[in-house]
Enzyme design. Structure first.
Site, PDB file in Angstrom:
ATOM      1  N   LYS A  89     -12.237 -39.481   1.011  1.00  0.00           N
ATOM      2  CA  LYS A  89     -12.802 -39.154  -0.223  1.00  0.00           C
ATOM      3  C   LYS A  89     -14.309 -39.598  -0.713  1.00  0.00           C
ATOM      4  O   LYS A  89     -14.884 -39.423   0.347  1.00  0.00           O
ATOM      5  CB  LYS A  89     -11.717 -39.848  -1.423  1.00  0.00           C
ATOM      6  CG  LYS A  89     -10.292 -39.663  -1.099  1.00  0.00           C
ATOM      7  CD  LYS A  89      -9.588 -39.996  -2.121  1.00  0.00           C
ATOM      8  CE  LYS A  89      -8.039 -40.176  -1.707  1.00  0.00           C
ATOM      9  NZ  LYS A  89      -6.912 -40.011  -2.549  1.00  0.00           N
TER      10      LYS A  89
ATOM     11  N   ASN B 165      -8.821 -39.255   5.079  1.00  0.00           N
ATOM     12  CA  ASN B 165      -9.493 -38.802   4.109  1.00  0.00           C
ATOM     13  C   ASN B 165     -10.333 -39.758   3.314  1.00  0.00           C
ATOM     14  O   ASN B 165      -9.602 -40.581   2.453  1.00  0.00           O
ATOM     15  CB  ASN B 165      -8.686 -37.829   2.947  1.00  0.00           C
ATOM     16  CG  ASN B 165      -9.474 -37.426   1.855  1.00  0.00           C
ATOM     17  OD1 ASN B 165     -10.551 -37.344   1.857  1.00  0.00           O
ATOM     18  ND2 ASN B 165      -8.640 -36.952   0.892  1.00  0.00           N
TER      19      ASN B 165
ATOM     20  N   HIS C  21      -6.821 -29.831  -1.601  1.00  0.00           N
ATOM     21  CA  HIS C  21      -6.353 -31.256  -2.168  1.00  0.00           C
ATOM     22  C   HIS C  21      -5.959 -31.507  -3.616  1.00  0.00           C
ATOM     23  O   HIS C  21      -6.839 -30.927  -4.391  1.00  0.00           O
ATOM     24  CB  HIS C  21      -7.538 -32.465  -1.772  1.00  0.00           C
ATOM     25  CG  HIS C  21      -6.925 -33.900  -1.649  1.00  0.00           C
ATOM     26  ND1 HIS C  21      -6.820 -34.180  -3.048  1.00  0.00           N
ATOM     27  CD2 HIS C  21      -6.502 -34.684  -0.849  1.00  0.00           C
ATOM     28  CE1 HIS C  21      -6.396 -35.708  -2.623  1.00  0.00           C
ATOM     29  NE2 HIS C  21      -6.019 -35.859  -1.363  1.00  0.00           N
TER      30      HIS C  21
ATOM     31  N   GLU D 217      -6.576 -33.429  -5.599  1.00  0.00           N
ATOM     32  CA  GLU D 217      -7.681 -33.809  -6.703  1.00  0.00           C
ATOM     33  C   GLU D 217      -8.918 -32.482  -6.824  1.00  0.00           C
ATOM     34  O   GLU D 217      -9.634 -32.445  -7.824  1.00  0.00           O
ATOM     35  CB  GLU D 217      -8.639 -34.884  -5.907  1.00  0.00           C
ATOM     36  CG  GLU D 217      -7.690 -36.333  -6.034  1.00  0.00           C
ATOM     37  CD  GLU D 217      -7.953 -37.243  -4.927  1.00  0.00           C
ATOM     38  OE1 GLU D 217      -9.008 -37.077  -3.991  1.00  0.00           O
ATOM     39  OE2 GLU D 217      -7.052 -38.234  -4.903  1.00  0.00           O
TER      40      GLU D 217
ATOM     41  N   GLY E 235      -2.478 -42.315  -3.795  1.00  0.00           N
ATOM     42  CA  GLY E 235      -3.513 -43.493  -4.441  1.00  0.00           C
ATOM     43  C   GLY E 235      -2.660 -44.292  -5.397  1.00  0.00           C
ATOM     44  O   GLY E 235      -3.113 -44.905  -6.059  1.00  0.00           O
TER      45      GLY E 235
ATOM     46  N   SER F 208      -0.082 -42.315  -0.078  1.00  0.00           N
ATOM     47  CA  SER F 208       0.305 -44.076   0.055  1.00  0.00           C
ATOM     48  C   SER F 208       0.700 -44.318   1.532  1.00  0.00           C
ATOM     49  O   SER F 208       1.645 -45.185   1.681  1.00  0.00           O
ATOM     50  CB  SER F 208       0.942 -44.275  -1.210  1.00  0.00           C
ATOM     51  OG  SER F 208       0.116 -44.171  -2.234  1.00  0.00           O
TER      52      SER F 208
ATOM     53  N   GLU G 254       1.493 -33.300   0.364  1.00  0.00           N
ATOM     54  CA  GLU G 254       1.240 -34.606  -0.312  1.00  0.00           C
ATOM     55  C   GLU G 254       1.801 -34.544  -1.950  1.00  0.00           C
ATOM     56  O   GLU G 254       1.076 -33.958  -2.883  1.00  0.00           O
ATOM     57  CB  GLU G 254      -0.431 -34.490  -0.463  1.00  0.00           C
ATOM     58  CG  GLU G 254      -1.024 -34.452   0.844  1.00  0.00           C
ATOM     59  CD  GLU G 254      -2.436 -35.310   0.834  1.00  0.00           C
ATOM     60  OE1 GLU G 254      -2.743 -36.096   1.514  1.00  0.00           O
ATOM     61  OE2 GLU G 254      -3.087 -34.778  -0.161  1.00  0.00           O
TER      62      GLU G 254
HETATM   63  C1  PEP Z   1      -5.039 -38.514   0.052  1.00  0.00           C
HETATM   64  O1  PEP Z   1      -6.249 -38.399  -0.453  1.00  0.00           O
HETATM   65  O2  PEP Z   1      -4.955 -37.373   0.787  1.00  0.00           O
HETATM   66  C2  PEP Z   1      -4.029 -39.519   0.292  1.00  0.00           C
HETATM   67  C3  PEP Z   1      -3.003 -39.340   0.709  1.00  0.00           C
HETATM   68  O3  PEP Z   1      -4.520 -40.648  -0.497  1.00  0.00           O
HETATM   69  P1  PEP Z   1      -3.755 -42.148  -0.138  1.00  0.00           P
HETATM   70  O4  PEP Z   1      -3.228 -42.433   1.192  1.00  0.00           O
HETATM   71  O5  PEP Z   1      -4.709 -42.981  -0.653  1.00  0.00           O
HETATM   72  O6  PEP Z   1      -2.441 -41.901  -1.001  1.00  0.00           O
END
Ligand code: PEP
Length: 251
Positions: free
Chosen positions: A10, A8, A98, A100, A175, A213, A169
């Site tokens: 982003k 992803n 997601h 976000e 992040g 992460s 998630e």
């Molecule tokens: C995500 O945005 O779906 C995600 C898992 O981000 P990160 O791996 O940076 O935590």
């Protein structure tokens, strides 16, 4: 089941940066592998990635995904991108719900369910994200939250639910560099699997991937869990060696 590693990106990238990243990925993707691999890129760059895939045979394995899709099919929805448009651009996946989007764009469970429906109607696999915030986790509400989020998608999509990819998630892990331990993640994945079993006879074949992460160092232990069928990768998807290491851990 074949694991799925989906990046992803982003709101990152540029024409030049994307070409450099895909060039580096192409070297690692030239040989066939035992995992499915995808990148979910910003909408303005879908056509660029589609074109580079056509130009560079080494990218044939790389599947294209979007980061969102409209809850409506067509019409007066300024700024929205429909599932039909994503289909036109060769998208195989679209992330929906997601955290976000839920947090900064007010997306409700019902809205996320409608987005999944639009994607499915166009043969695009929605990667449906569910996950609890830190406050919800600390209050002991993790299971209740993720089950509520998934229930909305099951309710709106009926038997088509077997066609989704589900991504767990935990919001506190996205992040932040904090990852759910393999055992913590597995426990939630098992709850989600059980919920899917009640909804479809195909729940055992449905991919439930982990995001938050995930990186080259922790991927193998997470992916070794029985109900973790891949990863949704944010930050580490922007660095070709890291993304390819995670892919190697999945294969
Ligand atoms: C995500 O945005 O779906 C995600 C898992 O981000 P990160 O791996 O940076 O935590």
């Amino acid at each position: 089941m074949t694991p799925l590693i989906a990046g992803n990106w982003k709101m990152n990238g540029s024409l030049a940066a994307n070409e450099a990243l895909l060039g580096a990925l192409a070297q690692g993707l030239a040989a066939p592998g035992a995992a499915e691999v995808a990148v979910c890129v910003p909408a303005p760059y879908l056509a660029q990635v589609q074109a580079l895939k056509a130009k560079w045979p080494a990218l044939a394995r790389l599947q294209l995904g979007a980061q969102d899709v409209s809850h409506q099919a067509t019409g007066a929805y300024t700024g929205e991108v429909s599932a039909a448009m994503l289909q036109d651009l060769g998208c195989r996946f679209a992330i929906v719900g997601h955290s976000e989007r839920r947090q900064y764009h007010g997306e409700t469970d019902a809205r996320v369910a409608d987005k999944a429906k639009q994607a499915l109607a166009r043969g695009i696999t929605p990667i449906v994200c569910v996950g609890e915030t830190l406050a919800e986790r600390e209050a002991g509400h993790t299971v209740e939250v993720v089950k509520r989020q998934l229930a909305a998608v099951i309710h709106a999509n009926g038997h088509c639910i077997s066609e989704i990819v589900l991504a767990y998630e935990p919001v506190w892990a996205i992040g932040t560099g904090k990852t759910a331990s393999p055992e913590e993640a597995q426990a939630v994945h098992a709850v989600l699997r059980a919920q899917l079993h009640a909804a479809t006879p195909h729940a055992g074949l449905l991919k439930i991937i982990y995001g938050g992460s995930m990186n080259a160092g922790n991927a193998a232990a997470l992916l070794a869990q029985p109900d973790i069928d891949g990863g949704l990768i944010g930050g580490a998807a922007l660095k070709a060696p890291d993304f390819l290491s995670i892919l190697a851990a999945a294969a």
